[in-house]
Write an enzyme that holds these catalytic residues in place. Structure first.
Site, PDB file in Angstrom:
ATOM      1  N   HIS A  57      73.984   4.781  -2.352  1.00  0.00           N
ATOM      2  CA  HIS A  57      75.002   3.740  -2.151  1.00  0.00           C
ATOM      3  C   HIS A  57      75.574   3.788  -0.735  1.00  0.00           C
ATOM      4  O   HIS A  57      76.771   3.564  -0.531  1.00  0.00           O
ATOM      5  CB  HIS A  57      76.144   3.869  -3.165  1.00  0.00           C
ATOM      6  CG  HIS A  57      75.737   3.634  -4.589  1.00  0.00           C
ATOM      7  ND1 HIS A  57      75.837   2.418  -5.205  1.00  0.00           N
ATOM      8  CD2 HIS A  57      75.215   4.480  -5.524  1.00  0.00           C
ATOM      9  CE1 HIS A  57      75.410   2.517  -6.457  1.00  0.00           C
ATOM     10  NE2 HIS A  57      75.017   3.759  -6.671  1.00  0.00           N
ATOM     11  N   TYR A  79      80.648  13.649  -7.872  1.00  0.00           N
ATOM     12  CA  TYR A  79      81.412  12.804  -6.938  1.00  0.00           C
ATOM     13  C   TYR A  79      82.454  13.624  -6.192  1.00  0.00           C
ATOM     14  O   TYR A  79      82.668  13.462  -4.989  1.00  0.00           O
ATOM     15  CB  TYR A  79      82.077  11.640  -7.690  1.00  0.00           C
ATOM     16  CG  TYR A  79      81.068  10.633  -8.173  1.00  0.00           C
ATOM     17  CD1 TYR A  79      80.242  10.923  -9.243  1.00  0.00           C
ATOM     18  CD2 TYR A  79      80.907   9.412  -7.543  1.00  0.00           C
ATOM     19  CE1 TYR A  79      79.288  10.026  -9.676  1.00  0.00           C
ATOM     20  CE2 TYR A  79      79.950   8.506  -7.970  1.00  0.00           C
ATOM     21  CZ  TYR A  79      79.144   8.821  -9.036  1.00  0.00           C
ATOM     22  OH  TYR A  79      78.189   7.934  -9.458  1.00  0.00           O
ATOM     23  N   ASN A 108      78.024  -0.161 -11.915  1.00  0.00           N
ATOM     24  CA  ASN A 108      76.940  -0.915 -11.281  1.00  0.00           C
ATOM     25  C   ASN A 108      76.950  -2.349 -11.789  1.00  0.00           C
ATOM     26  O   ASN A 108      77.698  -2.685 -12.710  1.00  0.00           O
ATOM     27  CB  ASN A 108      75.588  -0.283 -11.622  1.00  0.00           C
ATOM     28  CG  ASN A 108      75.299   0.949 -10.774  1.00  0.00           C
ATOM     29  OD1 ASN A 108      75.865   1.132  -9.702  1.00  0.00           O
ATOM     30  ND2 ASN A 108      74.408   1.789 -11.258  1.00  0.00           N
TER      31      ASN A 108
HETATM   32 FE1  HDD Z   1      76.573   7.552  -8.672  1.00  0.00          FE
HETATM   33  C1  HDD Z   1      77.806   7.028  -5.564  1.00  0.00           C
HETATM   34  C2  HDD Z   1      77.381   4.309  -9.554  1.00  0.00           C
HETATM   35  C3  HDD Z   1      75.078   7.991 -11.734  1.00  0.00           C
HETATM   36  C4  HDD Z   1      76.107  10.811  -7.952  1.00  0.00           C
HETATM   37  N1  HDD Z   1      77.411   5.965  -7.731  1.00  0.00           N
HETATM   38  C5  HDD Z   1      77.879   5.962  -6.450  1.00  0.00           C
HETATM   39  C6  HDD Z   1      78.460   4.691  -6.153  1.00  0.00           C
HETATM   40  C7  HDD Z   1      78.328   3.917  -7.277  1.00  0.00           C
HETATM   41  C8  HDD Z   1      77.678   4.735  -8.275  1.00  0.00           C
HETATM   42  C9  HDD Z   1      78.792   2.485  -7.448  1.00  0.00           C
HETATM   43  C10 HDD Z   1      79.074   4.275  -4.827  1.00  0.00           C
HETATM   44  C11 HDD Z   1      80.525   4.613  -4.773  1.00  0.00           C
HETATM   45  C12 HDD Z   1      81.112   4.131  -3.465  1.00  0.00           C
HETATM   46  O1  HDD Z   1      81.110   2.904  -3.243  1.00  0.00           O
HETATM   47  O2  HDD Z   1      81.561   4.974  -2.705  1.00  0.00           O
HETATM   48  N2  HDD Z   1      76.212   6.357 -10.289  1.00  0.00           N
HETATM   49  C13 HDD Z   1      76.718   5.105 -10.487  1.00  0.00           C
HETATM   50  C14 HDD Z   1      76.454   4.696 -11.849  1.00  0.00           C
HETATM   51  C15 HDD Z   1      75.792   5.723 -12.452  1.00  0.00           C
HETATM   52  C16 HDD Z   1      75.652   6.780 -11.473  1.00  0.00           C
HETATM   53  C17 HDD Z   1      76.873   3.376 -12.463  1.00  0.00           C
HETATM   54  C18 HDD Z   1      75.298   5.829 -13.864  1.00  0.00           C
HETATM   55  C19 HDD Z   1      76.004   5.495 -14.888  1.00  0.00           C
HETATM   56  N3  HDD Z   1      75.716   9.108  -9.651  1.00  0.00           N
HETATM   57  C20 HDD Z   1      75.183   9.092 -10.912  1.00  0.00           C
HETATM   58  C21 HDD Z   1      74.789  10.436 -11.288  1.00  0.00           C
HETATM   59  C22 HDD Z   1      75.097  11.240 -10.214  1.00  0.00           C
HETATM   60  C23 HDD Z   1      75.677  10.388  -9.199  1.00  0.00           C
HETATM   61  C24 HDD Z   1      74.173  10.816 -12.610  1.00  0.00           C
HETATM   62  C25 HDD Z   1      74.912  12.723 -10.026  1.00  0.00           C
HETATM   63  C26 HDD Z   1      74.687  13.581 -10.941  1.00  0.00           C
HETATM   64  N4  HDD Z   1      76.823   8.695  -7.018  1.00  0.00           N
HETATM   65  C27 HDD Z   1      76.613  10.016  -6.968  1.00  0.00           C
HETATM   66  C28 HDD Z   1      76.998  10.640  -5.657  1.00  0.00           C
HETATM   67  C29 HDD Z   1      77.624   9.428  -4.910  1.00  0.00           C
HETATM   68  C30 HDD Z   1      77.385   8.284  -5.872  1.00  0.00           C
HETATM   69  C31 HDD Z   1      75.930  11.378  -4.979  1.00  0.00           C
HETATM   70  C32 HDD Z   1      77.184   9.161  -3.475  1.00  0.00           C
HETATM   71  C33 HDD Z   1      78.426   8.907  -2.696  1.00  0.00           C
HETATM   72  C34 HDD Z   1      79.510   9.187  -3.615  1.00  0.00           C
HETATM   73  O3  HDD Z   1      79.011   9.595  -4.802  1.00  0.00           O
HETATM   74  O4  HDD Z   1      80.696   9.101  -3.386  1.00  0.00           O
HETATM   75  O5  HDD Z   1      77.885  11.661  -5.834  1.00  0.00           O
END
Ligand code: HDD
Length: 735
Positions: free
Chosen positions: A91, A379, A165
């Site tokens: 993202h 997160y 999402n």
């Molecule tokens: Fe995630 C970012 C949505 C599963 C780990 N995720 C991130 C963002 C969105 C989502 C919208 C952007 C946030 C922003 O604008 O800063 N992610 C989802 C959805 C998931 C999902 C709807 C399933 C239901 N995510 C998911 C899992 C993991 C992560 C299973 C880790 C185990 N996601 C992350 C992250 C991020 C992220 C790596 C990258 C930047 C951040 O968190 O802040 O931690």
């Protein structure tokens, strides 16, 4: 509540609507503001006399070496060298805006004591960030990808982040799989290709090997992943959360955002072209809508299941690869989200905003959804490498309510706490635990094995967080297994595909054919076709015809059910009242145009909330048939039809018609708009131009004697209803 009390509460509620704006004001500076004296300073506030010439040795004629003594030059370069922070691991590319959330009334009170969801007298400030998942920060907006829909509610009880999402399901069931999923989807490790798409061997290899992703791949290959605008997508919390009410009853919940404008997509050809023509298309669209007084709006709806119904389905309600069909668990609309303020500066707001699924407020809770539980760690953890230890103190992230605890120090700490103690319990008993927590501790009751010792009524009154003593399935073992229901992956993938219209299905086939065409290892596309064959033989055959490999027969051991659901096809989200509001309309003119018409239709479009842009052969004055002049906003080469929702050819003289019909780019504008199923309007002499571009196509419908209001209305209806229908249709308004 008395009306006086109500008034007091409303005033307080409205004041809170601006609470985040006021809070950010503390850190906002305007170079034009007199407070700053209009002079450049260095970072410790000393006024500078120059910033373009490094202090150097010189005899006034020839130049000598730079001097290390120029501390201001060092500071300038040093700060520049450190401007970038790690981009989000997923993202990375996004756009954000401020706004507010308001509950319709207290109808959600039967489920939750979270004031943000039940108190209609308050207006909760929010910040929303939309994103693509795969591409890096500099990638294009219109690539085929899932869109993030992350909402931060700055509530009076703390920040609540609903990190969702634009699709209701996910690829995997357990957070521990996320690194594998993301590695497979991101650019391949050996050459960092491709950017912004899943069209490569590794992604489709993984999707085949991870069966649970089958449902999700149907969604990502549908038009949902090429939205026309962030404003025209649904949002979903995806995971299963819980709500707790004042009586201590817990329900399971899924969150949905429903866009006021309906769910609309680009057509693939358009998406591809816009990625090159205007990579910031969605980002600019969000700004433009807010600037033009068309603030994007969504309704928040919830699906609720009491604990007693948890096991009634043939899927597990904690499995994020499954939807809860709305026929079985209806949507209940509870409030509205509006985005009405642009960011002032991208980096401190949109880049530094940090969302955490672990940020919830009293009355809302987690479930045992294993994807959600793992996200709660990820997160929080990722913000450390992006933003540093004290990331929650950054202006965009800090709550509007007080924060008080004994968490201290660390890099970049801003808060100064006046206290002799930085631990709990302490001799001063300050700060105290909410809901009588200190009394319990003193009585030694915090170890109550039933976990029921917190006084719920007090917690509700003080709006304090309470852990619900959720029963854990027993007998319980330490294990890595899921459950028997978690293995089934075909049924809802079929349900989704069955529920699409024919043209939506054809788009899924085209999308899969595009993606698999980019996979050059036969094992990848051939195996994937066998998986598609478990969803629909027609689908698998159509894709195999395009991408190569064996053409499959219907699988003997598969139950192809014919069930269809509602609210799966985008068509089910057509706006209640079609509107042209916020739609971009290009008006094409050349020398000899009809100035009166242009003025009237432009006025009518603007009055209807549309955004007209005048296109001409050059951005220099163009002469009307009556001799007046108009300078177009753009010239035909500078913008393309893809940037607009509809095009309109102004009537005018024969000279204008000849110029337009003789201009290859104008002919291309018309043909391309037609191919992208956009409404095209022409009046008077301009009808001939359309005929030159399109010939006498049978799907062209002619209407006569239309006023400019009729033109605007018909453009509005067709624009609002455009879903990328195959076999384009066009409305021509003729004089
Ligand atoms: Fe995630 C970012 C949505 C599963 C780990 N995720 C991130 C963002 C969105 C989502 C919208 C952007 C946030 C922003 O604008 O800063 N992610 C989802 C959805 C998931 C999902 C709807 C399933 C239901 N995510 C998911 C899992 C993991 C992560 C299973 C880790 C185990 N996601 C992350 C992250 C991020 C992220 C790596 C990258 C930047 C951040 O968190 O802040 O931690």
């Amino acid at each position: 509540m008395t009306s006086l009390a109500n008034t007091v509460k409303n005033v307080a509620g409205n004041a809170l609507a601006n609470a985040k704006a006021k809070d950010l004001d503390r850190n906002t500076q305007d170079p034009k503001d007199v407070r700053y004296g209009g002079k450049i300073t260095n970072n410790h506030g000393v006024r500078l006399t120059q910033t373009e010439n490094w202090l150097r040795a010189s005899n006034g004629q020839t130049i000598g070496p730079l001097l290390t003594e120029d501390v201001n030059a060092f500071e300038k370069i040093h700060r520049f060298d450190h401007e970038r922070i790690p981009e989000r691991v997923v993202h990375a590319r996004g756009a954000g805006a401020h706004g507010y959330y308001r509950a319709f009334d207290d109808r959600a009170k039967k489920y939750t004591f979270a004031n943000v969801l039940t108190d209609s007298s308050r207006t909760t400030p929010v910040f929303v960030r939309f994103s693509t998942v795969q591409g890096s920060r500099g990638s294009a907006d219109t690539v085929r990808d899932v869109r993030g829909f992350a909402v931060k509610f700055y509530t009076e009880e703390g920040n609540w982040d609903l990190v969702g999402n634009n699709l209701p399901v996910f690829f995997i069931q357990d957070a521990i799989q996320f690194p594998d999923l993301v590695h497979a989807v991101k650019p391949e490790p050996h050459n960092e290709v491709p950017t912004g798409q899943t069209a490569h061997n590794n992604a489709w290899d993984y999707f085949f090997n991870e069966k649970a992703s089958t449902h999700m791949i149907m969604w990502i290959m549908s038009d949902r992943t090429i939205p026309r605008s962030y404003r025209m997508m649904q949002g979903f919390g995806v995971n299963t959360y819980t709500l707790l009410n004042e009586q201590g009853e817990r329900v399971f919940v899924k969150f949905h955002w429903i866009p006021e404008l309906g769910v609309h997509s680009l057509v693939w050809d358009e998406a591809l072209k816009i990625a090159g023509q205007d990579p910031d298309f969605h980002r600019k669209d969000l700004e433009e809508a807010i600037e033009n007084g068309a603030p994007p709006k969504w309704t928040l709806a919830i699906q609720v299941l009491p604990e007693s119904r948890q096991h009634e389905f043939d899927f597990d309600i904690l499995d994020a690869t499954k939807i809860w069909p709305v026929e079985k668990v209806p949507l209940e609309e509870i409030g509205e989200l509006v985005l009405d303020r642009k960011v002032d500066e991208y980096f401190p707001e949109t880049e530094q905003v940090a969302f955490c699924t672990s940020h919830i407020v009293p009355g809302i809770g987690f479930s045992d959804d294993p994807l959600l539980q793992g996200r709660n760690f990820s997160y929080l953890d990722t913000q450390l490498s992006r933003l540093g230890t004290n990331w929650e103190e950054l202006p965009i992230n800090r709550p509007v309510c007080p924060v008080m605890n004994h968490i201290r120090d660390g890099q970049g700490r801003h808060t100064i706490t006046k206290s002799k103690v930085n631990y709990y319990p302490n001799r001063f008993d300050v700060p105290k635990l909410a809901a009588g927590g200190d009394d319990l501790r003193r009585k030694g009751e915090t170890n109550d094995p039933n976990g029921n010792n917190i006084d719920l009524a007090k917690a509700v009154e003080e709006q304090a967080y309470v852990d619900y003593p959720a029963p854990v399935a027993g007998p319980t073992f330490k294990t890595h297994t899921r459950g028997p229901k978690w293995a089934e992956y075909r049924s809802q993938a079929q349900l989704f595909y069955n529920s699409l219209t024919d043209y939506e299905k054809s788009h899924v086939i085209e999308a899969l054919s595009f993606e698999l065409d980019h996979c050059d290892e036969p094992i990848v596309y051939e195996r994937l076709v066998t998986r598609l064959n478990e969803i629909s033989n027609d689908l698998a055959v159509a894709v195999a015809q395009n991408v190569g490999g064996p053409i499959p027969e219907p699988a003997a051991n598969i139950n192809y059910h014919n069930e269809r659901g509602t609210q799966l096809s985008q068509l089910d989200f057509a706006p209640k009242t079609p509107t042209i509001k916020s739609r971009r309309v290009a008006i094409l003119i050349a020398d000899g145009f009809d100035a009166t018409f242009l003025k009237t239709v432009k006025g009518a479009l603007m009055a209807a909330g549309a955004v007209p842009h005048i296109m001409g052969p050059r951005r220099r004055p163009v002469k009307s048939s009556s001799g007046s002049e108009e300078t177009p906003d753009h010239h035909f080469e500078g913008q393309r039809s893809t940037m607009f929702d509809a095009i309109l050819l102004a009537p005018g003289s024969e000279e204008q018609a000849q110029t337009l019909a003789g201009n290859g780019r104008v002919v291309h504008w018309i043909r391309e708009s037609f191919a992208h199923c956009k409404p095209i309007a022409a009046l008077g002499t301009s009808i001939a131009v359309i005929k030159v571009a399109l010939g006498n196509l049978p799907s062209v419908r002619l209407a006569t004697d239309l006023s400019s209001t009729d033109v605007v209305n018909s453009l509005g209806v067709v624009t609002a209803g455009r879903y990328g229908v195959e076999g384009a249709m066009m409305d021509i308004a003729g004089s």
